[in-house]
Design a protein around this motif. Structure first.
Motif, PDB file in Angstrom:
ATOM      1  N   LEU A  74       0.907  -1.204  -0.082  1.00 18.14           N
ATOM      2  CA  LEU A  74       0.081   0.075   0.003  1.00 18.14           C
ATOM      3  C   LEU A  74       0.860   1.318  -0.043  1.00 18.14           C
ATOM      4  O   LEU A  74       1.819   1.367   0.831  1.00 18.14           O
ATOM      5  CB  LEU A  74      -1.014  -0.107   1.393  1.00 18.14           C
ATOM      6  N   GLU A  75       0.419   2.288  -0.985  1.00 19.22           N
ATOM      7  CA  GLU A  75       1.389   3.245  -1.014  1.00 19.22           C
ATOM      8  C   GLU A  75       0.964   4.521  -0.200  1.00 19.22           C
ATOM      9  O   GLU A  75       2.019   5.020   0.233  1.00 19.22           O
ATOM     10  CB  GLU A  75       1.424   3.680  -2.620  1.00 19.22           C
ATOM     11  N   ARG A  76      -0.398   4.689   0.266  1.00 21.47           N
ATOM     12  CA  ARG A  76      -0.617   5.692   0.911  1.00 21.47           C
ATOM     13  C   ARG A  76      -1.723   5.455   2.012  1.00 21.47           C
ATOM     14  O   ARG A  76      -2.320   6.313   2.487  1.00 21.47           O
ATOM     15  CB  ARG A  76      -0.891   7.033   0.245  1.00 21.47           C
ATOM     16  N   THR A  77      -2.251   4.242   1.935  1.00 22.08           N
ATOM     17  CA  THR A  77      -3.547   3.772   2.558  1.00 22.08           C
ATOM     18  C   THR A  77      -3.150   3.337   3.997  1.00 22.08           C
ATOM     19  O   THR A  77      -2.444   2.592   4.205  1.00 22.08           O
ATOM     20  CB  THR A  77      -4.230   2.857   1.948  1.00 22.08           C
ATOM     21  N   GLN A  78      -3.960   3.926   4.975  1.00 21.48           N
ATOM     22  CA  GLN A  78      -3.809   3.521   6.445  1.00 21.48           C
ATOM     23  C   GLN A  78      -4.822   2.357   6.483  1.00 21.48           C
ATOM     24  O   GLN A  78      -6.112   2.236   5.820  1.00 21.48           O
ATOM     25  CB  GLN A  78      -4.303   4.585   7.350  1.00 21.48           C
ATOM     26  N   VAL A  79      -4.721   1.281   7.389  1.00 23.56           N
ATOM     27  CA  VAL A  79      -5.532   0.113   7.420  1.00 23.56           C
ATOM     28  C   VAL A  79      -5.919  -0.042   8.875  1.00 23.56           C
ATOM     29  O   VAL A  79      -5.250   0.299   9.746  1.00 23.56           O
ATOM     30  CB  VAL A  79      -4.621  -1.273   6.874  1.00 23.56           C
ATOM     31  N   VAL A  80      -7.246  -0.290   9.095  1.00 24.11           N
ATOM     32  CA  VAL A  80      -7.705  -0.741  10.282  1.00 24.11           C
ATOM     33  C   VAL A  80      -8.448  -2.155  10.473  1.00 24.11           C
ATOM     34  O   VAL A  80      -9.052  -2.128   9.360  1.00 24.11           O
ATOM     35  CB  VAL A  80      -8.734   0.419  10.928  1.00 24.11           C
ATOM     36  N   ILE A  81      -7.794  -2.928  11.066  1.00 27.00           N
ATOM     37  CA  ILE A  81      -8.264  -4.241  11.013  1.00 27.00           C
ATOM     38  C   ILE A  81      -9.075  -4.702  12.376  1.00 27.00           C
ATOM     39  O   ILE A  81      -8.379  -4.580  13.351  1.00 27.00           O
ATOM     40  CB  ILE A  81      -7.268  -5.168  10.757  1.00 27.00           C
ATOM     41  N   THR A  82     -10.091  -5.350  12.285  1.00 29.19           N
ATOM     42  CA  THR A  82     -10.856  -6.117  13.624  1.00 29.19           C
ATOM     43  C   THR A  82     -10.935  -7.366  13.344  1.00 29.19           C
ATOM     44  O   THR A  82     -11.174  -7.888  12.299  1.00 29.19           O
ATOM     45  CB  THR A  82     -11.746  -5.337  13.997  1.00 29.19           C
ATOM     46  N   ALA A  83     -10.905  -8.532  14.226  1.00 30.50           N
ATOM     47  CA  ALA A  83     -10.821  -9.554  14.289  1.00 30.50           C
ATOM     48  C   ALA A  83     -12.553  -9.940  14.550  1.00 30.50           C
ATOM     49  O   ALA A  83     -13.216  -9.439  15.369  1.00 30.50           O
ATOM     50  CB  ALA A  83     -10.227 -10.511  15.323  1.00 30.50           C
ATOM     51  N   GLY A  84     -13.021 -11.251  13.675  1.00 31.77           N
ATOM     52  CA  GLY A  84     -14.495 -11.281  13.687  1.00 31.77           C
ATOM     53  C   GLY A  84     -14.712 -12.714  14.743  1.00 31.77           C
ATOM     54  O   GLY A  84     -13.787 -13.125  15.298  1.00 31.77           O
ATOM     55  N   SER A  85     -15.720 -13.278  14.376  1.00 34.96           N
ATOM     56  CA  SER A  85     -16.340 -14.471  15.190  1.00 34.96           C
ATOM     57  C   SER A  85     -15.450 -15.579  14.512  1.00 34.96           C
ATOM     58  O   SER A  85     -15.413 -16.591  15.380  1.00 34.96           O
ATOM     59  CB  SER A  85     -17.572 -14.940  14.958  1.00 34.96           C
ATOM     60  N   LEU A  86     -14.891 -15.669  13.681  1.00 34.24           N
ATOM     61  CA  LEU A  86     -14.173 -16.829  13.130  1.00 34.24           C
ATOM     62  C   LEU A  86     -12.549 -16.925  13.566  1.00 34.24           C
ATOM     63  O   LEU A  86     -12.012 -17.644  13.519  1.00 34.24           O
ATOM     64  CB  LEU A  86     -14.513 -17.065  11.605  1.00 34.24           C
ATOM     65  N   ASP A  87     -11.966 -15.711  13.225  1.00 34.18           N
ATOM     66  CA  ASP A  87     -10.556 -15.417  13.508  1.00 34.18           C
ATOM     67  C   ASP A  87     -10.486 -14.601  14.686  1.00 34.18           C
ATOM     68  O   ASP A  87      -9.482 -13.868  14.999  1.00 34.18           O
ATOM     69  CB  ASP A  87     -10.033 -14.730  12.204  1.00 34.18           C
ATOM     70  N   TYR A  88     -11.443 -14.871  15.671  1.00 36.11           N
ATOM     71  CA  TYR A  88     -11.357 -14.298  16.851  1.00 36.11           C
ATOM     72  C   TYR A  88      -9.757 -14.365  17.644  1.00 36.11           C
ATOM     73  O   TYR A  88      -9.106 -15.348  17.313  1.00 36.11           O
ATOM     74  CB  TYR A  88     -12.527 -14.552  17.704  1.00 36.11           C
ATOM     75  N   ILE A  89      -9.513 -13.520  18.349  1.00 37.88           N
ATOM     76  CA  ILE A  89      -8.197 -13.418  18.961  1.00 37.88           C
ATOM     77  C   ILE A  89      -8.111 -14.582  20.203  1.00 37.88           C
ATOM     78  O   ILE A  89      -8.741 -14.445  21.124  1.00 37.88           O
ATOM     79  CB  ILE A  89      -7.919 -12.053  19.633  1.00 37.88           C
ATOM     80  N   ARG A  90      -7.469 -15.704  20.028  1.00 39.54           N
ATOM     81  CA  ARG A  90      -7.110 -16.598  20.878  1.00 39.54           C
ATOM     82  C   ARG A  90      -5.572 -16.505  21.513  1.00 39.54           C
ATOM     83  O   ARG A  90      -4.996 -15.695  21.246  1.00 39.54           O
ATOM     84  CB  ARG A  90      -7.197 -18.142  20.352  1.00 39.54           C
ATOM     85  N   GLU A  91      -5.632 -17.464  22.589  1.00 43.00           N
ATOM     86  CA  GLU A  91      -4.078 -17.298  23.133  1.00 43.00           C
ATOM     87  C   GLU A  91      -3.385 -17.459  22.320  1.00 43.00           C
ATOM     88  O   GLU A  91      -3.418 -18.643  21.500  1.00 43.00           O
ATOM     89  CB  GLU A  91      -4.017 -18.305  24.395  1.00 43.00           C
ATOM     90  N   GLY A  92      -2.273 -16.705  22.171  1.00 43.66           N
ATOM     91  CA  GLY A  92      -1.031 -16.687  21.429  1.00 43.66           C
ATOM     92  C   GLY A  92      -1.524 -16.373  19.971  1.00 43.66           C
ATOM     93  O   GLY A  92      -0.639 -16.814  19.189  1.00 43.66           O
ATOM     94  N   SER A  93      -2.421 -15.852  19.754  1.00 50.24           N
ATOM     95  CA  SER A  93      -2.762 -15.166  18.304  1.00 50.24           C
ATOM     96  C   SER A  93      -1.650 -14.633  17.600  1.00 50.24           C
ATOM     97  O   SER A  93      -1.124 -13.634  18.033  1.00 50.24           O
ATOM     98  CB  SER A  93      -4.107 -14.425  18.394  1.00 50.24           C
ATOM     99  N   LEU A  94      -1.530 -14.960  16.567  1.00 51.43           N
ATOM    100  CA  LEU A  94      -0.404 -14.292  15.564  1.00 51.43           C
ATOM    101  C   LEU A  94      -0.835 -12.963  15.210  1.00 51.43           C
ATOM    102  O   LEU A  94      -0.064 -12.051  14.758  1.00 51.43           O
ATOM    103  CB  LEU A  94      -0.284 -14.968  14.448  1.00 51.43           C
TER     104      LEU A  94
END
Lengths: 350, 587
Positions: A74-94
């Motif tokens: 990405l050349e100029r774009t800022q990115v905001v990411i949230t995790a959902g119900s499938l890729d939810y944050i577990r222990e040790g999440s990458l």
């Protein structure tokens, strides 16, 4: 300020894994995501919003590395990411252990937090799932902060089991855009400044219609939204009516023509009605005509029951109809159809 | 109801054809293709129209007037009780019409069809065709005839419809159900819950792997940090010590080589020098002792002195004249010779001493140097020993332990990463099977619903057939038996239904299979059954239409049948190509 909103990309999934096109679809999910990155550069987009389920499960190291590689383009774009119900944050999440680039803001918090991108003049509000089901109403108390900054809210799911919230209420909370991440088709409500972006690519036969990303622009207090369809395939329905003289080869030929007309890349559910002698054999033939995921045969008979009853007064057909038409058995309707068809086939005077 | 007149205005081959009918027996006689069936069909068309069922529509096309003479229509006059009605119909596809007029008042009755239905007693086309419209049996051979009659009886008895085979319908449903059952996927292809369990387990395994991966990655990060810190301090020391060790090793090698060389050189010197002078030792040499005078040198000097003294003496003597000149010369020469000899001896002695002295000195130098070198070697070795000790201490220090640990962790991380690929592949495989199973289960559920529908249909069909059998099947057979007994002049008592729904004939105690009777008898049974059916099913008295029914009857049978019909109180309209029926009726 220009932005692109996506969700439910399901990277890592293999849609229709049991079909021949399964692995190709898996790669196509990545291809569509890469297309979004390219479009961010081409359209000079300021902000890329990913509201949940970028991955279909926890991402592994190799996948995070590939993600980083693409985000780095990405050349100029800022990115905001949230995790959902499938890729939810577990222990040790990458997701948490990844060293995100400076222009990528991953929301780790499981309560609504604000990502302040000061130089863009935008505040993005959202949370990441830390479990697959969230029944609490976590968005009811979100308040837009005062100031000149644009305020964007990201929410994934927004149904009974996934961050329940009132869409109308959120749209009146003062956000310049409410981005709702949910699988299925997009639903854009420009006047209410919100949109369900839908999944970037359809992943099963219930996912018909167009899929792509929401392209938006916020300027002078006004928000414009549009859907840019980029999905490589669609799930479509085809109706096939079989007439008495047709054999399986004839029907298959017709289906191939219809598939060719509607796009050989798309994936089809075929509804067959009419006079089908051997549904089993026809099913196998039809499945070989292209990307056919399902074949359904219509119920046996759709006839004017009242007329049949009247014209067969006193005989078996009238008695049979009488016995079944008010029967409460859940199969009564279909039993009536197949029974009348059998009686019709064994009526030497039709 | 009785039909009094037929006007086939434009119907089939007929234009403006009028037929008048009696209330009792009527015979419409004509050769084949004369139009008897056309008249039969005309009556049907007038009663029911030709736009209803598929059969009717076929008939409409069949009887469209051969020549277009202005229409496709007809009129029929009927009597019901004391009232007479005129039915007028048009049969063209575009503009069909029906008018019903009360003859007495001349008023048209509207709606016509509704009143007509009342007059027919609600009789439908179907009932009409199964009852009052009696044709011939189709089969030729007797055993086929028996089968056809069985069908008729069963169909009428259980279906209430001569043309519908209940058994056939049941067989169709049964076959349909079996086909569906064959399409069911076996249990191991629809084990959704088992596969879902496997999928969930596989996801958990991946979660565990990733958790461990992150933990190991964190430990490596920490370890590398610590390693770096230790490294900064220790690595320098290590490098220095290593360099020192190397230098000392080099020194040791050099010194050792030197010592060996000195040894060798000393050996060579000593070998060349010969024996070591006794008067010389290293200490004296170190104290700066000189080579000194060898004994032979002293002797030589003394001897040379004596020679000089002797020569001097001789000189004195010569001066004194104590010796002759010749003796003096001899003495001088001898003294000179001895002097020279001893001088040489002295010189050689000095030289030898000096040479030995030098060699020895050299050898001593070498030994001194060797001594120094040995001492240096000893020092170097001591230092090397210390250096090695320091290095060992450094080797077993914590740094290397951490470094080793980090190396092991890195290997474990790689292993976990490799495992991730395999776990994901496993998840994908299970996902494929799960998706296939879900699809197969959904299809199975749908098929099972359909199978249940087929079962329900078969059950209800059976119930419906039983109802019909119970309601009029028995009545029909009883009435048919009465008629049959009459027309056969009591040759047979009744028509019964035997095993396998086969109609049989009973004579006293004897049961006779239909295949063992003549065609004529079977046709008689057929007529009686149709007649009985018309009595049981039809709710109003209708004309009986017989189309070439007696073709296979002999005269006697024909006579009996006509008598039966005459006594039935129905209006009877017989289409035949034989004159016999007319003659018999007249008789």
């Amino acid at each position: 300020m220009k932005f692109i909103h996506i969700s439910d990309v399901y990277l890592g999934a293999v849609p229709d894994a049991d079909q021949v096109w399964g692995q190709t679809r898996a790669r196509e999910l990545w291809d569509s995501f890469i297309r979004v990155i390219d479009d961010c550069n081409r359209e000079r987009v300021d902000l890329l919003l990913i509201s949940g389920n970028l991955f279909a499960r926890q991402p592994i190291k190799r996948e995070i590395e590939e993600l980083n590689k693409h985000l780095d383009r990405l050349e100029r774009t800022q990115v905001v990411i949230t995790a959902g119900s499938l890729d939810y944050i577990r222990e040790g999440s990458l997701y948490v252990h990844n060293s995100w680039a400076d222009h990528v803001h991953f929301v780790e918090s499981s309560t609504v937090q604000c990502v302040d991108i000061g130089f863009l003049g935008v505040k993005v509000w959202g949370l990441s799932y830390d479990r697959p089901v969230i029944r609490e109403r976590l968005f009811d108390d979100v308040v837009v902060s005062s100031g000149d900054d644009y305020n964007i809210l990201l929410i994934s799911g927004m149904d009974g089991e996934h961050c329940p919230a009132d869409r109308r209420m959120l749209s009146t909370a003062g956000f310049d855009y409410v981005g709702i991440g949910r699988a299925g088709q997009a639903d854009i409500r420009e006047r209410e400044k919100n949109a369900i972006c839908g999944s970037l690519e359809p992943v099963n036969s219930d996912d018909d219609g167009r899929h792509g990303y929401v392209l938006g622009e916020i300027m002078d207090g006004r928000t414009t939204l549009s859907l840019v369809p980029i999905a490589k395939r669609e799930y479509k329905d085809i109706d096939l009516v079989v007439s008495g003289g047709e054999d399986a080869a004839d029907v298959s030929r017709r289906l191939r023509d219809m598939i060719s007309l509607n796009g050989n890349n798309n994936i089809y559910t075929v509804f067959v009605s009419g006079q089908v002698a051997d549904a089993g054999a026809l099913l196998e033939e039809l499945k070989r005509c292209g990307n056919v995921i399902k074949v359904t045969f219509a119920d046996a008979l759709s006839a004017d029951i009242d007329r049949m009853k009247a014209s067969h007064q006193g005989d078996i057909i009238e008695r049979f109809i009488t016995l079944l038409e008010n029967d409460e058995d859940e199969h009564a309707g279909e039993a009536l159809g197949v029974g009348l068809m059998a009686l019709g086939e064994n009526n030497t005077r039709k | 109801m009785k039909i009094t007149d037929l006007w086939l205005t434009h119907f089939g081959k007929f234009h403006s054809k009028h037929i008048s009918l009696n209330p009792g027996m009527n015979v419409v006689e004509g050769n084949n293709e004369a139009g008897k069936s056309t008249i039969h069909s005309f009556i049907f068309a007038m009663l029911f129209g030709l736009e209803g069922s598929a059969d009717a529509r076929l008939m409409r096309d069949k009887y469209k007037p051969w020549e277009d003479k202005g229409g496709y229509c007809g009129t029929m006059r009927i009597e019901e009780g004391s009232r007479a009605y005129l039915i007028e119909r048009g049969f063209s596809k575009d503009k069909p019409y029906v008018h019903l007029t009360d003859v007495a008042s001349g008023r048209e009755i509207i709606p016509a069809q509704s009143k007509l239905n009342d007059l027919l007693g609600g009789m439908t086309e179907n009932i009409y065709l199964n009852t009052v419209s009696i044709g011939q049996m189709k089969s030729v051979a007797v055993d086929e005839l028996a089968g056809e009659l069985k069908e008729h009886v069963n169909n009428l008895g259980s279906a209430g419809n001569i043309n519908i085979s209940i058994q056939g319908a049941q067989d169709t449903l049964s076959e349909g159900r079996r086909r569906l059952e064959r399409r069911l996927s076996p249990a191991d292809k629809v084990n959704v819950s088992e596969l879902q369990g496997m999928y969930d387990t596989a996801i958990l395994e991946l979660d565990r792997n990733i958790s461990k991966y992150s933990s190991v990655a964190d430990r490596i990060k920490e370890g590398r940090q610590k390693e770096y810190t230790e490294y900064s301090e220790k690595q320098n020391s290590h490098d220095l010590l290593k360099r020192r060790q190397e230098e000392l090793e080099n020194s040791r090698r050099q010194i050792t080589d030197e010592i060996a060389r000195y040894e060798q050189e000393k050996g060579q010197i000593v070998a060349r020098a010969g024996r070591k002078p006794k008067y010389l030792d290293e200490n004296a040499l170190r104290a700066g002792a000189k080579p000194g005078m060898p004994t032979i040198g002293l002797i030589s000097i003394i001897m040379m002195f004596f020679m000089v003294a002797g020569a001097a003496l001789v000189g004195v003597l010569l001066y004194n004249g104590d010796v002759s000149k010749r003796h003096a010369i001899y003495a001088f020469i001898a003294a000179a010779v001895v002097f020279v000899i001893f001088l040489n001896i002295f010189i050689v002695g000095i030289r030898i001493r000096r040479k030995r002295y030098n060699f020895f000195r050299l050898a001593c130098d070498k030994m001194a140097k060797m001594g120094e070198a040995k001492s240096a070697l000893s020092s170097v070795e001591e230092q090397l020993g210390k250096c090695n000790a320091d290095l060992s201490e450094l080797d077993s220090s914590e740094y290397f332990a951490i470094h080793e640990q980090n190396e092991e962790l890195e290997k474990e991380l790689l292993k976990l990463e490799y495992e991730q690929q395999n776990l994901v592949k496993n998840i994908d495989d299970i996902s494929a099977r799960l998706q296939a199973a879900k699809r197969a289960k959904a299809e199975n559920d749908r098929l099972k619903d359909k199978i249940a529908a087929y079962r329900l249909a078969m059950q209800k069909l059976f119930e419906a057939a039983e109802e019909i059998e119970n309601s009029f099947g028995e009545d029909m057979l009883r009435d048919a038996s009465v008629y049959f007994k009459e027309v056969t002049h009591e040759a047979y008592d009744e028509i019964i239904i035997g095993r396998d729904h086969k109609p049989m004939l009973k004579r006293g105690d004897r049961i006779v299979d239909l295949t063992s009777v003549s065609r004529g008898t079977i046709e008689q049974a057929y007529l009686c059954i149709r007649l009985a059916a018309s009595e049981c099913i039809a709710k109003v008295s209708m004309p009986l239409l017989l189309d070439d029914t007696f073709a296979f009857f002999d005269d006697e049978r024909t006579k009996s049948a006509l008598k039966l019909l005459k006594n039935s109180n129905h209006q009877v309209i017989i289409m035949t190509c034989q004159k016999r029926e007319k003659q018999l009726i007249k008789a």
